[in-house]
Write a protein that holds these residues in place. Structure first.
Motif, PDB file in Angstrom:
ATOM      1  N   GLU A  21       0.826  -1.208   0.000  1.00 13.47           N
ATOM      2  CA  GLU A  21       0.000   0.000   0.000  1.00 13.47           C
ATOM      3  C   GLU A  21       0.861   1.260   0.000  1.00 13.47           C
ATOM      4  O   GLU A  21       0.638   2.176  -0.789  1.00 13.47           O
ATOM      5  N   GLU A  22       1.845   1.293   0.876  1.00 15.06           N
ATOM      6  CA  GLU A  22       2.708   2.475   0.927  1.00 15.06           C
ATOM      7  C   GLU A  22       3.558   2.589  -0.332  1.00 15.06           C
ATOM      8  O   GLU A  22       3.730   3.675  -0.884  1.00 15.06           O
ATOM      9  N   PHE A  23       4.070   1.472  -0.810  1.00 14.10           N
ATOM     10  CA  PHE A  23       4.883   1.519  -2.025  1.00 14.10           C
ATOM     11  C   PHE A  23       4.052   2.004  -3.210  1.00 14.10           C
ATOM     12  O   PHE A  23       4.505   2.828  -4.004  1.00 14.10           O
ATOM     13  N   LEU A  24       2.821   1.514  -3.331  1.00 17.69           N
ATOM     14  CA  LEU A  24       1.946   1.959  -4.418  1.00 17.69           C
ATOM     15  C   LEU A  24       1.649   3.452  -4.316  1.00 17.69           C
ATOM     16  O   LEU A  24       1.560   4.144  -5.332  1.00 17.69           O
ATOM     17  N   TRP A  25       1.494   3.957  -3.099  1.00 14.73           N
ATOM     18  CA  TRP A  25       1.269   5.392  -2.937  1.00 14.73           C
ATOM     19  C   TRP A  25       2.454   6.177  -3.499  1.00 14.73           C
ATOM     20  O   TRP A  25       2.278   7.156  -4.206  1.00 14.73           O
ATOM     21  N   HIS A  26       3.658   5.736  -3.179  1.00 22.00           N
ATOM     22  CA  HIS A  26       4.848   6.426  -3.682  1.00 22.00           C
ATOM     23  C   HIS A  26       4.959   6.335  -5.199  1.00 22.00           C
ATOM     24  O   HIS A  26       5.321   7.313  -5.861  1.00 22.00           O
ATOM     25  N   VAL A  27       4.646   5.183  -5.772  1.00 23.10           N
ATOM     26  CA  VAL A  27       4.677   5.043  -7.235  1.00 23.10           C
ATOM     27  C   VAL A  27       3.639   5.965  -7.858  1.00 23.10           C
ATOM     28  O   VAL A  27       3.912   6.664  -8.836  1.00 23.10           O
ATOM     29  N   ASP A  28       2.468   6.006  -7.281  1.00 23.02           N
ATOM     30  CA  ASP A  28       1.364   6.807  -7.823  1.00 23.02           C
ATOM     31  C   ASP A  28       1.591   8.308  -7.656  1.00 23.02           C
ATOM     32  O   ASP A  28       1.256   9.086  -8.549  1.00 23.02           O
ATOM     33  N   TYR A  69       5.433   5.447 -17.508  1.00 23.86           N
ATOM     34  CA  TYR A  69       4.730   4.200 -17.238  1.00 23.86           C
ATOM     35  C   TYR A  69       5.691   3.021 -17.123  1.00 23.86           C
ATOM     36  O   TYR A  69       5.587   2.219 -16.202  1.00 23.86           O
ATOM     37  N   GLU A  70       6.642   2.918 -18.051  1.00 23.81           N
ATOM     38  CA  GLU A  70       7.571   1.782 -18.005  1.00 23.81           C
ATOM     39  C   GLU A  70       8.422   1.813 -16.740  1.00 23.81           C
ATOM     40  O   GLU A  70       8.792   0.773 -16.201  1.00 23.81           O
ATOM     41  N   ARG A  71       8.718   2.992 -16.227  1.00 23.39           N
ATOM     42  CA  ARG A  71       9.467   3.095 -14.976  1.00 23.39           C
ATOM     43  C   ARG A  71       8.612   2.663 -13.788  1.00 23.39           C
ATOM     44  O   ARG A  71       9.114   2.081 -12.822  1.00 23.39           O
ATOM     45  N   ALA A  72       7.313   2.935 -13.860  1.00 29.88           N
ATOM     46  CA  ALA A  72       6.403   2.517 -12.781  1.00 29.88           C
ATOM     47  C   ALA A  72       6.310   1.000 -12.720  1.00 29.88           C
ATOM     48  O   ALA A  72       6.452   0.405 -11.642  1.00 29.88           O
ATOM     49  N   PHE A  73       6.067   0.347 -13.864  1.00 32.07           N
ATOM     50  CA  PHE A  73       5.940  -1.111 -13.781  1.00 32.07           C
ATOM     51  C   PHE A  73       7.283  -1.765 -13.518  1.00 32.07           C
ATOM     52  O   PHE A  73       7.337  -2.832 -12.905  1.00 32.07           O
ATOM     53  N   PHE A  79       0.630  -8.011 -17.978  1.00 32.84           N
ATOM     54  CA  PHE A  79      -0.279  -7.163 -17.198  1.00 32.84           C
ATOM     55  C   PHE A  79      -0.133  -5.687 -17.544  1.00 32.84           C
ATOM     56  O   PHE A  79      -1.110  -4.952 -17.564  1.00 32.84           O
ATOM     57  N   TRP A  80       1.083  -5.216 -17.817  1.00 35.99           N
ATOM     58  CA  TRP A  80       1.251  -3.799 -18.115  1.00 35.99           C
ATOM     59  C   TRP A  80       0.574  -3.418 -19.429  1.00 35.99           C
ATOM     60  O   TRP A  80       0.062  -2.319 -19.550  1.00 35.99           O
ATOM     61  N   SER A  81       0.503  -4.332 -20.378  1.00 33.17           N
ATOM     62  CA  SER A  81      -0.230  -4.070 -21.622  1.00 33.17           C
ATOM     63  C   SER A  81      -1.733  -4.111 -21.385  1.00 33.17           C
ATOM     64  O   SER A  81      -2.482  -3.321 -21.964  1.00 33.17           O
ATOM     65  N   LEU A  82      -2.173  -5.034 -20.534  1.00 37.38           N
ATOM     66  CA  LEU A  82      -3.604  -5.121 -20.225  1.00 37.38           C
ATOM     67  C   LEU A  82      -4.089  -3.893 -19.463  1.00 37.38           C
ATOM     68  O   LEU A  82      -5.220  -3.446 -19.671  1.00 37.38           O
ATOM     69  N   VAL A  83      -3.253  -3.338 -18.604  1.00 38.18           N
ATOM     70  CA  VAL A  83      -3.615  -2.102 -17.904  1.00 38.18           C
ATOM     71  C   VAL A  83      -3.817  -0.978 -18.913  1.00 38.18           C
ATOM     72  O   VAL A  83      -4.782  -0.218 -18.828  1.00 38.18           O
ATOM     73  N   LEU A  84      -2.926  -0.883 -19.894  1.00 40.49           N
ATOM     74  CA  LEU A  84      -3.072   0.149 -20.924  1.00 40.49           C
ATOM     75  C   LEU A  84      -4.354  -0.054 -21.729  1.00 40.49           C
ATOM     76  O   LEU A  84      -5.064   0.909 -22.030  1.00 40.49           O
ATOM     77  N   ALA A  85      -4.656  -1.305 -22.070  1.00 38.70           N
ATOM     78  CA  ALA A  85      -5.881  -1.597 -22.809  1.00 38.70           C
ATOM     79  C   ALA A  85      -7.110  -1.219 -21.993  1.00 38.70           C
ATOM     80  O   ALA A  85      -8.080  -0.664 -22.522  1.00 38.70           O
ATOM     81  N   ALA A 101      -1.940   6.382 -16.868  1.00 41.15           N
ATOM     82  CA  ALA A 101      -1.587   4.957 -16.932  1.00 41.15           C
ATOM     83  C   ALA A 101      -1.007   4.476 -15.598  1.00 41.15           C
ATOM     84  O   ALA A 101      -1.360   3.392 -15.119  1.00 41.15           O
ATOM     85  N   ILE A 102      -0.143   5.275 -14.984  1.00 40.36           N
ATOM     86  CA  ILE A 102       0.450   4.912 -13.697  1.00 40.36           C
ATOM     87  C   ILE A 102      -0.628   4.806 -12.623  1.00 40.36           C
ATOM     88  O   ILE A 102      -0.668   3.853 -11.847  1.00 40.36           O
ATOM     89  N   SER A 103      -1.534   5.775 -12.596  1.00 44.94           N
ATOM     90  CA  SER A 103      -2.617   5.748 -11.606  1.00 44.94           C
ATOM     91  C   SER A 103      -3.514   4.538 -11.807  1.00 44.94           C
ATOM     92  O   SER A 103      -3.944   3.905 -10.840  1.00 44.94           O
ATOM     93  N   SER A 104      -3.786   4.208 -13.055  1.00 44.40           N
ATOM     94  CA  SER A 104      -4.614   3.042 -13.346  1.00 44.40           C
ATOM     95  C   SER A 104      -3.920   1.750 -12.913  1.00 44.40           C
ATOM     96  O   SER A 104      -4.549   0.862 -12.316  1.00 44.40           O
ATOM     97  N   LEU A 105      -2.624   1.639 -13.186  1.00 45.20           N
ATOM     98  CA  LEU A 105      -1.861   0.468 -12.752  1.00 45.20           C
ATOM     99  C   LEU A 105      -1.923   0.319 -11.233  1.00 45.20           C
ATOM    100  O   LEU A 105      -2.200  -0.774 -10.717  1.00 45.20           O
ATOM    101  N   CYS A 106      -1.706   1.402 -10.517  1.00 42.90           N
ATOM    102  CA  CYS A 106      -1.734   1.346  -9.048  1.00 42.90           C
ATOM    103  C   CYS A 106      -3.136   1.023  -8.540  1.00 42.90           C
ATOM    104  O   CYS A 106      -3.296   0.224  -7.611  1.00 42.90           O
ATOM    105  N   ARG A 107      -4.160   1.598  -9.156  1.00 37.43           N
ATOM    106  CA  ARG A 107      -5.544   1.335  -8.742  1.00 37.43           C
ATOM    107  C   ARG A 107      -5.900  -0.136  -8.938  1.00 37.43           C
ATOM    108  O   ARG A 107      -6.475  -0.781  -8.051  1.00 37.43           O
ATOM    109  N   LEU A 108      -5.547  -0.691 -10.093  1.00 38.13           N
ATOM    110  CA  LEU A 108      -5.857  -2.094 -10.363  1.00 38.13           C
ATOM    111  C   LEU A 108      -5.090  -3.035  -9.435  1.00 38.13           C
ATOM    112  O   LEU A 108      -5.642  -4.033  -8.964  1.00 38.13           O
ATOM    113  N   LEU A 109      -3.848  -2.706  -9.161  1.00 40.03           N
ATOM    114  CA  LEU A 109      -3.071  -3.547  -8.243  1.00 40.03           C
ATOM    115  C   LEU A 109      -3.642  -3.472  -6.832  1.00 40.03           C
ATOM    116  O   LEU A 109      -3.740  -4.491  -6.141  1.00 40.03           O
TER     117      LEU A 109
END
Length: 145
Positions: A40-47, A59-63, A96-102, A123-131
């Motif tokens: 949770e904390e790590f995702l907050w920092h990524v987001d 985005y590629e740096r986030a994933f 998964f990173w391609s599916l998040v973009l889709a 895209a980064i926010s969506s990745l973090c939200r889905l995770l």
């Protein structure tokens, strides 16, 4: 030395810990004030603060950061996330990173289609939200057992 590894003090980021090295590899990724940082904390920092750690937030740096965090934890949460994302997309074999973009921008979206800072932020926010959604469901299932 026992099977759990050396137990001499380990210095990490200015902290000294008296735990076996294997503990740090299996359980901890980031240590702050002698505490473990979870998803949770790590995702907050990524987001919210990815640029502070990797330069320009992309985005590629986030994933890549999420993949490194998952590998360091050694629990395979992203492998399970891959299966979860695949099932959301009719068994797709895309990563998964391609599916998040889709899911965020529509079918056929690729990293190359992220043309603005806003696209990357979305895209980064969506990745973090889905995770977060995936991890929340795993916790709910574990609580029911």
């Amino acid at each position: 030395m026992d099977a759990s590894g050396p137990s001499e003090p380990l210095k990490t980021a200015g902290l000294q810990l008296n735990r076996p090295a294997s503990f740090l590899h299996a359980e901890a990724v980031v240590i702050r004030n002698n505490a473990l940082v979870g998803w949770e904390e790590f995702l907050w920092h990524v987001d919210h603060r990815l640029g502070m750690y990797v330069g320009r937030p992309r985005y590629e740096r986030a994933f890549s950061a999420l993949t490194g965090f998952d590998l360091a934890r050694g629990r395979g949460e992203l492998a399970a996330f891959q299966g979860w994302m695949s099932s959301r997309h009719r068994g797709s074999s895309l990563a998964f990173w391609s599916l998040v973009l889709a899911e965020t921008f529509g079918e056929g979206a690729t990293e190359d289609s992220l043309t603005s800072d806003d696209d990357h932020t979305r895209a980064i926010s969506s990745l973090c939200r889905l995770l977060r959604e995936f991890l929340g469901q795993r916790v709910s299932i574990a609580d029911q057992r």
